[in-house]
Scaffold this active site. Structure first.
Site, PDB file in Angstrom:
ATOM      1  N   ASP A 238       0.879  -1.158   0.000  1.00 48.44           N
ATOM      2  CA  ASP A 238       0.000   0.000   0.000  1.00 48.44           C
ATOM      3  C   ASP A 238       0.924   1.217   0.000  1.00 48.44           C
ATOM      4  OD1 ASP A 238      -2.069   1.783   0.062  1.00 48.44           O
ATOM      5  OD2 ASP A 238      -3.148   0.826   1.711  1.00 48.44           O
TER       6      ASP A 238
HETATM    7  C1  BGC Z   1      -4.995   3.369   0.094  1.00 46.91           C
HETATM    8  C2  BGC Z   1      -5.098   2.409  -1.074  1.00 46.91           C
HETATM    9  C3  BGC Z   1      -4.900   3.158  -2.363  1.00 46.91           C
HETATM   10  C4  BGC Z   1      -3.546   3.837  -2.320  1.00 46.91           C
HETATM   11  C5  BGC Z   1      -3.203   4.621  -3.588  1.00 46.91           C
HETATM   12  C6  BGC Z   1      -3.730   4.203   0.034  1.00 46.91           C
HETATM   13  O1  BGC Z   1      -3.770   5.212   0.977  1.00 46.91           O
HETATM   14  O2  BGC Z   1      -5.047   2.652   1.302  1.00 46.91           O
HETATM   15  O3  BGC Z   1      -6.363   1.787  -1.064  1.00 46.91           O
HETATM   16  O4  BGC Z   1      -5.011   2.303  -3.458  1.00 46.91           O
HETATM   17  O5  BGC Z   1      -3.531   4.757  -1.234  1.00 46.91           O
HETATM   18  O6  BGC Z   1      -3.980   5.743  -3.707  1.00 46.91           O
END
Ligand code: BGC
Length: 749
Positions: A238
């Site tokens: 993530d």
């Molecule tokens: C989120 C993800 C997301 C990623 C990219 C993170 O903060 O938890 O779900 O895909 O950011 O934007």
């Protein structure tokens, strides 16, 4: 670069530095290319219920990717909770395919979705982004969505692996969950989706799981995901989840996002010094190269039929809207004089917040769409967080002059923040109560991505539609349901509890500081309410219709089953009402007597059928051995116990219409071996040991008439020797007795 041989050749030509560069992002959205060898960069974009991408930053543009900037307009589909409430995997697959096609048009190679985390608590801030509290529903929905996206040559990235079920302290919280809870509830949707649809990417979560960060967790990534589930794609972090890069690379994380990390020299040094095996790096690179080759098919852009995608968004929203109450058949509406009240009717809560924010091409406004069917007067009714007597007065005046009143309410959900309660905003409750005093004919339309506490308003209204976060087709979908052009067929994919304090994780959500204990274990969602016979406001699987369905004629292909065999379950559904409608039927399995405790029943299949008035259709589903299995921690796997099972067909978890029993003859023995610390009576009750245990009792001249019989039976074998001394029996025999019983060797005296 399309086959593994080619990948091996490329691998042999890459320098160590180039290899490591492939394992991290170039910026917020792109991976690194290796131009020298023609290895392209990939663009990864959110997700999950539509694509959100900055304008003009396709891989060919040469521009770095930032999250800010003007966004491309794309189709906003309903949030996943709403998608799941449609119980229609074909439609979810169609939405996935449409999103895949749009990704392709914008040069996006991987969509960061779907999300399949758990709904431990209705307070979960991202519950709207997750399908269901039930792992089977989540797994099936995710598999369909992934199939759709990837059929367009675009990768799906299932997230957030794993146990990222709260927003509070999501970057640091340590989730403590036992193996059975992890396997049966939280890992199950990932397992199902990986096995059924082979996503090309999995996103590692921010949190720790049982002491180690998800992105550096060998058990989660290497052993379970890549080993047991057979995941052959890329594990991406993530965004900014990497804490210790070396630990991540060693323990199964393939790609760090975003980048650059600035730590490639450190990893090169680790390889030189033998602290990191180059073969481990190569394995990650192989997966990245495979991903690049898989996405090649989606490179060539195809035209997008935006109207067709909008239609899918409308249909999915329609099928997901749940009719929770319809007293006196207040719905469907006729061409009557209506008051529409509530800001959300003009400014609908159509998409999520945080990374799931979307910019739709076309947004159907509920007020306008309702206006196409009837004469409408409008009042705002409330403004967020404001107590306004003027707005209430205006709303009451508008309502008084109308035959029926539609009140639009809801709340905001967002990544990064859990809810603190399930209440409707105070100004909305005040509004409903004020309007109810002047006009009792109220229908509430709720736009909320998760469960709300309906007991606050239920008694004041005659109709309730829960519309979730319905996407860009919200206006048309809601209007079509309200006026009966479409018969409601959505059913809850999560329980709507009476109140927060009787939810399963209430004492332990979101935990204390950096620790959260999943003390409710496998009794989460309906498994909790159903097993403990607790009231809910609206149960899992519940949803009303404008027509009626009768279930009949349950048939099982066999009344006896063995390992590896399949069971065909068939039953009929008849539409006995007067309009065409769809029904989501649910197939539960119950295991009334089990070695380890099991929930009262568990959903194992579902089917949605469309029926004309008077029409009957046969539903057939197939249940494999896994539908009867549960995770047995001491043998470290899922297993089926021999014995009687029940197949229960329900219109909801609380509304079981048909049932039949069958016997499973399983070759699995789920029983743990007995040891010296187990009780004498357990030896007597267990047919593996009872014969020898009976001989020991006889040798001790113990039977039910002996005053010490229950003392012996209730004690452990360890205590037996002391007990023999106490009973003045030669205790040197104690060891012999114990050894015979534990080893199941006949007693010879
Ligand atoms: C989120 C993800 C997301 C990623 C990219 C993170 O903060 O938890 O779900 O895909 O950011 O934007």
């Amino acid at each position: 670069m399309t086959d593994m041989k080619n990948i091996e050749t490329i691998l042999s030509e890459l320098t160590l530095q180039e290899k490591l560069s492939l394992l991290e992002g170039a910026d917020m959205g792109f991976t690194n290319p290796v131009e020298r060898l023609g290895i392209p960069k990939l663009l990864l974009a959110d997700g999950p219920h539509g694509v959100r991408v900055v304008k003009g930053t396709s891989p060919e543009s040469g521009e770095p990717y930032t999250m800010n900037g003007e966004m491309e307009a794309a189709t906003a589909f309903p949030c996943e909770a709403g998608m799941a409430a449609a119980w229609n995997t074909d439609l979810v697959e169609a939405a996935g395919k449409a999103i895949g096609r749009e990704c392709r048009a914008f040069g996006v190679n991987v969509l960061l979705g779907p999300g399949v985390n758990g709904k431990r608590s209705p307070l979960g801030g991202r519950n709207f982004e997750y399908y269901s509290e039930d792992p089977h529903v989540s797994g099936k929905m995710a598999a369909a969505f992934i199939r759709g996206i990837q059929s367009e040559g675009v990768g799906a990235c299932i997230k957030h692996y794993a146990l990222n079920d709260q927003e509070t302290r999501r970057m640091s919280v340590n989730v403590h969950a036992d193996q059975r809870t992890m396997r049966e509830i939280y890992l199950k949707p990932f397992e199902m989706a990986v096995k059924e649809s082979q996503p090309w990417m999995v996103m590692g979560a921010y949190n720790k799981v049982n002491g180690s960060f998800a992105c550096e967790n060998n058990e989660l990534l290497n052993e379970i995901l890549k080993g047991e589930f057979g995941f052959d794609g890329v594990v991406v972090s993530d965004w900014s989840a990497v804490k210790n890069k070396l630990a991540c690379v060693k323990n199964g994380l393939d790609l760090q996002m975003p980048g650059p990390s600035g730590q490639i020299p450190l990893l090169m040094k680790a390889v030189e010094e033998g602290a990191l095996d180059e073969e481990t790096v190569d394995e990650h690179v192989r997966r990245m190269l495979t991903l690049i080759s898989r996405t090649a098919a989606g490179k060539e852009s195809r035209a997008v039929d935006w109207e067709a995608h909008h239609d899918i968004a409308v249909r999915l929203a329609e099928e997901g809207i749940v009719l929770l109450k319809n007293e006196e058949h207040i719905l469907p509406l006729k061409k009557e004089k209506l008051a529409v009240i509530g800001e959300l009717a003009r400014h609908p809560n159509f998409a999520g917040n945080g990374s799931s924010t979307l910019f739709p091409r076309k947004l159907d406004i509920p007020l306008d769409e309702i206006g196409r069917y009837a004469q409408v007067s409008y009042a705002a009714g409330y403004r967020n967080g404001e107590d306004s007597a003027d707005l209430l007065r205006e709303a009451a005046d508008t309502a008084k002059a109308a035959e029926k009143v539609l009140i639009f309410v809801g709340n905001i959900s967002s990544e990064g923040m859990d809810h603190t309660d399930l209440a409707f905003p105070k100004e909305q409750v005040d509004l409903i109560r004020a309007v109810a005093e002047v006009n009792p004919n109220i229908v509430v339309v709720t736009m909320s991505g998760s469960a709300m506490e309906y007991r606050q308003i239920e008694a004041h209204v005659k109709g309730i539609l829960h519309a979730w976060i319905p996407g860009e087709g919200c206006g048309r979908a809601i209007a079509r349901i309200l006026f009966g052009e479409t018969c409601p067929s959505g059913k809850l994919s999560e329980t709507f509890p009476v109140c927060l304090s009787n939810t399963p994780a209430y004492p332990d959500f979101p935990g204390f500081k950096d620790d959260v204990y999943y003390n409710e274990g496998i009794l989460t969602g309906y498994r909790f309410y159903d097993t403990r016979a607790l009231n809910t406001q609206y149960p899992f699987g519940f949803g009303l219709s404008y027509t009626e369905f009768v279930y009949s004629n349950l048939r099982l292909s066999s009344k006896e089953l063995r390992n590896g065999e399949e069971l065909k379950v068939s039953f009929d559904i008849t539409n006995t009402g007067s309009c065409k409608g769809k029904e989501a039927a649910q197939i539960y399995v119950a295991d009334p007597v089990s070695y380890l405790f099991r929930p009262r029943k568990e959903l194992k299949a579902f089917a949605k059928v469309e029926l004309e008035p008077g029409e009957t259709k046969t539903v057939t589903v197939t249940l494999g051995e896994e539908a009867f299995a549960y995770y047995v921690p001491h043998i470290h796997r899922f297993a089926v116990e021999s014995g009687e099972f029940q197949i229960l067909i329900g219109a909801s978890v609380e509304d079981i219409r048909l049932s039949e029993a069958l016997v499973f003859h399983s070759g699995h023995d789920v029983r743990a071996p007995l040891t010296e610390s187990d009780l004498f009576m357990e030896f007597m009750d267990d047919n593996r040991y009872s014969e020898v245990a009976g001989q020991v009792l006889e040798a001790l001249h113990m039977d039910a008439s002996s005053p010490f019989y229950h003392l012996v039976l209730g004690g452990s074998l360890n205590q037996l020797k002391d007990l023999l001394g106490f009973l003045e029996i030669d205790n040197s025999m104690g060891d012999v007795f114990i050894s015979c019983m534990v080893n199941r060797t006949p007693l010879q005296i």
